[in-house]
Design an enzyme around this catalytic site. Structure first.
Site, short mmCIF file in Angstrom:
data_model
loop_
_atom_site.label_atom_id
_atom_site.label_comp_id
_atom_site.label_asym_id
_atom_site.label_seq_id
_atom_site.Cartn_x
_atom_site.Cartn_y
_atom_site.Cartn_z
N LYS A 1 0.85 -1.20 0.00
CA LYS A 1 0.00 0.00 0.00
C LYS A 1 0.88 1.24 0.00
O LYS A 1 2.05 1.18 0.37
CB LYS A 1 -0.91 -0.03 1.23
CG LYS A 1 -0.14 -0.12 2.53
CD LYS A 1 -1.06 -0.44 3.70
CE LYS A 1 -0.28 -0.40 4.99
NZ LYS A 1 -0.97 -1.02 6.10
N TYR B 1 15.71 31.70 4.18
CA TYR B 1 14.54 32.48 4.61
C TYR B 1 14.66 32.90 6.08
O TYR B 1 15.13 32.12 6.92
CB TYR B 1 13.26 31.66 4.45
CG TYR B 1 12.78 31.61 3.02
CD1 TYR B 1 12.32 32.77 2.39
CD2 TYR B 1 12.80 30.42 2.31
CE1 TYR B 1 11.89 32.71 1.08
CE2 TYR B 1 12.36 30.36 1.00
CZ TYR B 1 11.91 31.53 0.38
OH TYR B 1 11.49 31.48 -0.91
N ARG C 1 -11.07 0.52 13.96
CA ARG C 1 -10.92 1.29 12.72
C ARG C 1 -12.02 0.78 11.78
O ARG C 1 -13.07 1.39 11.69
CB ARG C 1 -9.51 1.08 12.15
CG ARG C 1 -9.21 1.90 10.92
CD ARG C 1 -7.72 1.91 10.56
NE ARG C 1 -7.16 0.58 10.33
CZ ARG C 1 -5.89 0.36 9.97
NH1 ARG C 1 -5.05 1.38 9.81
NH2 ARG C 1 -5.44 -0.85 9.78
N ARG D 1 0.91 -10.89 7.42
CA ARG D 1 0.97 -9.70 6.54
C ARG D 1 2.23 -8.91 6.86
O ARG D 1 2.35 -8.32 7.93
CB ARG D 1 -0.28 -8.84 6.75
CG ARG D 1 -1.57 -9.56 6.41
CD ARG D 1 -2.77 -8.63 6.47
NE ARG D 1 -2.90 -7.95 7.73
CZ ARG D 1 -3.55 -8.42 8.79
NH1 ARG D 1 -4.14 -9.59 8.74
NH2 ARG D 1 -3.60 -7.70 9.90
N CYS E 1 13.83 25.14 2.28
CA CYS E 1 12.94 25.83 1.34
C CYS E 1 12.01 24.80 0.67
O CYS E 1 12.13 23.60 0.92
CB CYS E 1 13.73 26.52 0.24
SG CYS E 1 15.09 27.54 0.79
N MET E 2 11.12 25.27 -0.20
CA MET E 2 10.19 24.34 -0.84
C MET E 2 10.92 23.32 -1.72
O MET E 2 10.62 22.13 -1.67
CB MET E 2 9.18 25.12 -1.69
CG MET E 2 8.09 24.24 -2.27
SD MET E 2 6.99 25.12 -3.38
CE MET E 2 6.11 26.20 -2.28
N ASP E 3 11.90 23.80 -2.52
CA ASP E 3 12.55 22.92 -3.49
C ASP E 3 14.04 22.75 -3.28
O ASP E 3 14.71 22.12 -4.08
CB ASP E 3 12.34 23.47 -4.91
CG ASP E 3 10.88 23.72 -5.19
OD1 ASP E 3 10.09 22.77 -5.02
OD2 ASP E 3 10.52 24.86 -5.54
N HIS F 1 -6.48 -6.91 12.70
CA HIS F 1 -5.19 -6.21 12.81
C HIS F 1 -4.86 -6.02 14.28
O HIS F 1 -5.68 -5.55 15.05
CB HIS F 1 -5.30 -4.86 12.09
CG HIS F 1 -3.97 -4.20 11.85
ND1 HIS F 1 -2.84 -4.90 11.48
CD2 HIS F 1 -3.60 -2.90 11.90
CE1 HIS F 1 -1.83 -4.04 11.33
NE2 HIS F 1 -2.26 -2.83 11.59
C1 LIG Z 1 -0.29 -1.81 6.91
C2 LIG Z 1 -0.93 -3.00 7.45
C3 LIG Z 1 -0.16 -4.12 7.86
C4 LIG Z 1 1.34 -4.13 7.88
O1 LIG Z 1 1.82 -3.64 9.11
P1 LIG Z 1 3.37 -3.50 9.40
O2 LIG Z 1 3.44 -2.98 10.77
O3 LIG Z 1 3.89 -2.49 8.41
O4 LIG Z 1 3.95 -4.83 9.20
C5 LIG Z 1 -0.83 -5.26 8.23
N1 LIG Z 1 -2.19 -5.31 8.23
C6 LIG Z 1 -2.95 -4.26 7.87
C7 LIG Z 1 -4.42 -4.39 7.90
C8 LIG Z 1 -2.35 -3.07 7.48
O5 LIG Z 1 -3.12 -2.04 7.11
#
Ligand SMILES: *Cc1c(COP(=O)(O)O)cnc(C)c1O
Length: 789
Positions: free
Chosen positions: A457, A681, A555, A641, A729-731, A584
């Site tokens: 992601k 700046y 969540r 995951r 700065c910005m850039d 999670h």
């Molecule tokens: C991002 C995410 C993970 C991964 O978590 P890490 O701490 O980066 O390993 C696992 N499960 C869900 C639902 C997530 O959104």
């Protein structure tokens, strides 16, 4: 090599059956194209921690392979021969040791913490003309890599250069038995792979085992304690301390470590009685293959460091992996120093080009042009790289995967520059090998049956999209997970075919998801009903979905008191099929919350078991993220995951992981300013002494947090800290390089890297945030470059 299969069985003590045949090469990766090289490939099947390559035997048979070395007996196929052994790697090591014993030339073993590949390639460049030399490809230096590279020795070479790398005690003894070097070159000694050794002395002792039987030893006494230990242990051998060789002037080679490498090469040439090399520059042109976006929507694979048949075969394999559905262009230069006749050399090249499915060949140099008739694809030839740059047709590049493979004197870096998509000089380098290392680290913590989702992601936590996903697909990860449907669609368009889960699937994108085979996370009765409707509309049934349970994070997800109703509704929705049910753990990285996490795991177990029991088919259960893989082995269930860990960070600092990203830019202007002056700046950067500043083109719009200004962060220039002066700065921003000698415009400035003190964990502490946030803040306008062995 050239052995009968029955002879191999006798050498390795294996059981032979079936039809005997001649074996000339060894293949261990079923996806490799190199197996068609030459006439007699032998496929080696092994049971690894994560996969069993015996499953590919039928596929290899279909591709024409007739010789197999396996770890168990398999159903015999017509016309094939088999050798069954207990352990395939041990058998290959044994065969390689035998092959080495037949070799009459000189074998040079190269070991050390860093610089093995550089020294190997550098020595190969400096050899006397006309000498036939073999060098192990890339960094094939492991327990499997060394036997494979020794087995590639053809036999009539005068010299073989073999790298040996170790990561734990006990490994060098096995490598020494295979390589049995006549000459050993020790490069540097440092703390790479230190975690498995008690101390530096133990690591040096282990490395010195390679020189056990060597006549000649080349080392550099700058690297202590190795230098001292070698001098004491091997006093009676021919010892060559590179520190005694003349230093290349700093003006020619700026970097100190490279100057020491040059001395090692000189000491080696002297020890062998070869003419002294003349260095005009350090070979720091990309040692590794680079993948980046090219002009006209092409992908460029730049592997322009060296060119021989082995490295061409590996690069063609990689092109094959990256190209997927794109057409393929190979830009190739003449090959020097192969030790083969031109007829044989270009005959072999033409065979490789045709097997790799190259659509267009661009040849550079007089020899390729002379052999043009051998190539049966679209082709175009140029006398020089400059002529190619001036005249190459855009059609040969547009939309394609383009591999650049040139000998060093052809200077393909100029061509790579001309074909790269131009953007500003700030780049995020992503080390794909480090990512594979991290993946394997986490796999080693899992039961071999446990599946893995890689979290890609937010553009792979900022590391980029397609190349990372392509690597993960190639590594056999089970699922990818993206945050939004668009991210998944992009991956599908580029040719990623593996299952992809979309975590924040909203109803507006359901049709697009179904059209692209993207699988949604379903977290409420409403999203369940809407998605089932969309599936029915599209005329599909049993579309895979992933149910999210809320076990405490609050969540998204079904609550425990909704499970009964959920179990009642699912059987009424034939449009969908539950592929997995997950939750999670929101505190898996916090030891102080372990009681909560354990209760959460128990709740997940209960809720997911109820869902699974209500369904007439098996479902995958998963709840562990990176931290939980390390800290809660009991939470593995069927799948895990992996997110942050893949990118090189643990729940606490973990030296066993390798950070994958380096953010760097180049100095565009240098100024000499007086004490009392002020920079940037608000004149916030007040100078208390005469100061040399360097301006670099990276600012907060690139993701360099403004809170890092006014000395709170230092970039690295020539390996030394250069604090940010004044406000970001910005850039762009300014850094203080007063204390760093020899800094010039065009020099590199590293914002963050894997170096201690310059790393993301330290930056996160300075900013009061977490590495996740910094990684995902590097702006999209910063070009990503992927590095690969
Ligand atoms: C991002 C995410 C993970 C991964 O978590 P890490 O701490 O980066 O390993 C696992 N499960 C869900 C639902 C997530 O959104």
């Amino acid at each position: 090599m050239k052995y009968l299969l029955s002879q191999i069985a006798a050498v390795v003590g294996g059981k032979f059956s079936g039809t005997d045949c001649e074996v000339q090469s060894v293949v261990t990766d079923s996806r490799s194209l190199t197996c068609e090289l030459g006439s007699g490939p032998m496929f080696v099947a092994m049971c690894g921690a994560n996969h069993d390559s015996h499953d590919y035997i039928a596929q290899m048979y279909a591709r024409g392979v007739r010789a197999f070395l396996t770890e168990r007996s398999v159903e015999p196929l017509p016309g094939c021969g088999y050798v069954v052994v207990g352990n395939a790697i041990a058998a290959l090591q044994c065969l390689a040791a035998y092959h080495r014993a037949q070799f009459k030339g000189t074998v040079v073993g190269i070991t050390g913490s860093n610089g093995k590949t550089v020294i190997k390639e550098w020595i190969a460049e400096e050899l006397p003309a006309g000498m036939k030399c073999y060098r192990s490809p890339k960094s094939y230096n492991s327990q499997l890599g060394v036997p494979l590279s020794v087995l590639m020795i053809e036999g009539d070479e005068q010299l073989a250069l073999i790298e040996a790398g170790i990561s734990k005690p006990g490994e060098m003894e096995r490598l020494e038995r295979i390589i049995r070097p006549d000459v050993v070159v020790f490069t540097s000694i440092g703390d790479a792979h230190q975690e498995n050794f008690l101390n530096l002395e133990q690591k040096c002792n282990e490395k010195m085992i390679l020189a056990h039987r060597a006549r000649t030893i080349v080392y550099h006494s700058y690297y202590e304690p190795l230098g001292r230990m070698i001098a004491a242990r091997f006093a009676e051998r021919k010892l060559c301390d590179a520190a005694a060789c003349p230093q290349v002037p700093e003006a020619v080679i700026g970097n100190e470590a490279s100057r020491r490498n040059a001395q090692l090469v000189e000491a080696f040439c002297a020890a062998m009685g070869y003419p002294a090399p003349s260095f005009s520059e350090a070979p720091e042109v990309a040692m590794r293959l680079e993948v980046k976006d090219g002009i006209n929507d092409s992908v460029l694979i730049n592997d322009a460091y060296n060119l021989d048949l082995n490295s061409l075969a590996l690069a063609l394999d990689y092109l094959h992996n990256v190209a997927l559905s794109r057409r393929r262009t190979l830009v190739l230069s003449d090959i020097a120093q192969s030790g083969l006749t031109d007829d044989e050399l270009y005959g072999r090249v033409a065979g490789m080009v045709s097997r790799a499915g190259i659509d267009t060949l661009i040849g550079i140099g007089p020899k390729l042009k002379r052999y043009a008739a051998l190539f049966d694809c679209d082709k175009e030839f140029f006398a020089s790289t400059d002529e190619c740059i001036a005249r190459i047709g855009r059609r040969a590049v547009a939309g394609r995967a383009v591999l650049l493979k040139g000998a060093r004197e052809y200077r393909f870096e100029k061509l790579a520059h001309a074909l790269a998509r131009k953007s500003h000089t700030t780049v995020l380098e992503v080390d794909l090998d480090a990512m594979i290392h991290n993946l394997n680290y986490f796999r080693s913590k899992l039961d071999f049956r446990t599946k893995l989702v890689a979290m890609v992601k937010a553009g792979s936590y900022g590391a980029g999209d397609f190349e990372v996903a392509q690597m993960l697909q190639h590594q056999g990860v089970d699922y990818l997970a993206v945050a939004f449907a668009d991210e998944g669609v992009l991956l599908r368009e580029r040719g990623i075919t593996m299952p992809i889960v979309v975590l924040n699937a909203d109803a507006d994108s359901f049709d697009q998801m179904i059209a692209n085979r993207l699988e949604p996370e379903i977290y409420s009765f409403r999203s369940l009903a809407d998605f089932a409707d969309a599936v029915s509309h599209a005329g599909e049934i049993r579309y895979p979905i992933h149910l999210k349970l809320d076990t405490g994070m609050h969540r998204l997800g079904f609550m425990e008191d909704e499970i009964e109703r959920l179990c009642g509704e699912l059987p009424k929705l034939p449009a969908v099929k539950v592929a997995s049910v997950f939750s999670h753990l929101n505190c898996a990285d916090m030891p102080e919350e372990d009681a909560y996490t354990r209760a959460q795991i128990a709740r997940y177990d209960r809720m997911s078991a109820a869902v699974a029991a209500s369904l007439p088919y098996p479902v995958i259960r998963h709840t562990a993220n990176s931290a939980a893989i390390e800290r809660f082995p009991e939470a593995q269930f069927d799948m895990c995951r992996l997110g942050l860990g893949l990118y090189g960070f643990g729940w606490e600092h973990n030296p066993g992981l390798r950070p994958v990203s380096t953010l760097k830019t180049r100095i565009v202007q240098i100024k000499r300013l007086e004490a009392g002056d002020a920079v940037g700046y608000g004149r916030a950067g007040k100078l208390l002494r005469p100061t040399v500043t360097a301006t670099v083109p990276i600012g907060y719009a690139d993701g360099l947090d403004r809170h890092l200004g006014c000395g709170r962060w230092s970039m690295r220039v020539n390996g030394r800290p250069a604090p940010i002066v004044g406000r970001v700065c910005m850039d762009s921003c300014m850094i203080d390089v007063t204390d760093i000698p020899g800094v010039g415009e065009g020099d590199e400035a590293v914002i963050f890297s894997a170096e201690p003190g310059n790393d993301l964990e330290t930056m996160a502490r300075v900013l009061g945030t977490i590495p996740y946030e910094i990684m995902t803040s590097v702006s999209g306008r910063v070009k990503r470059i992927y590095l690969k062995e």
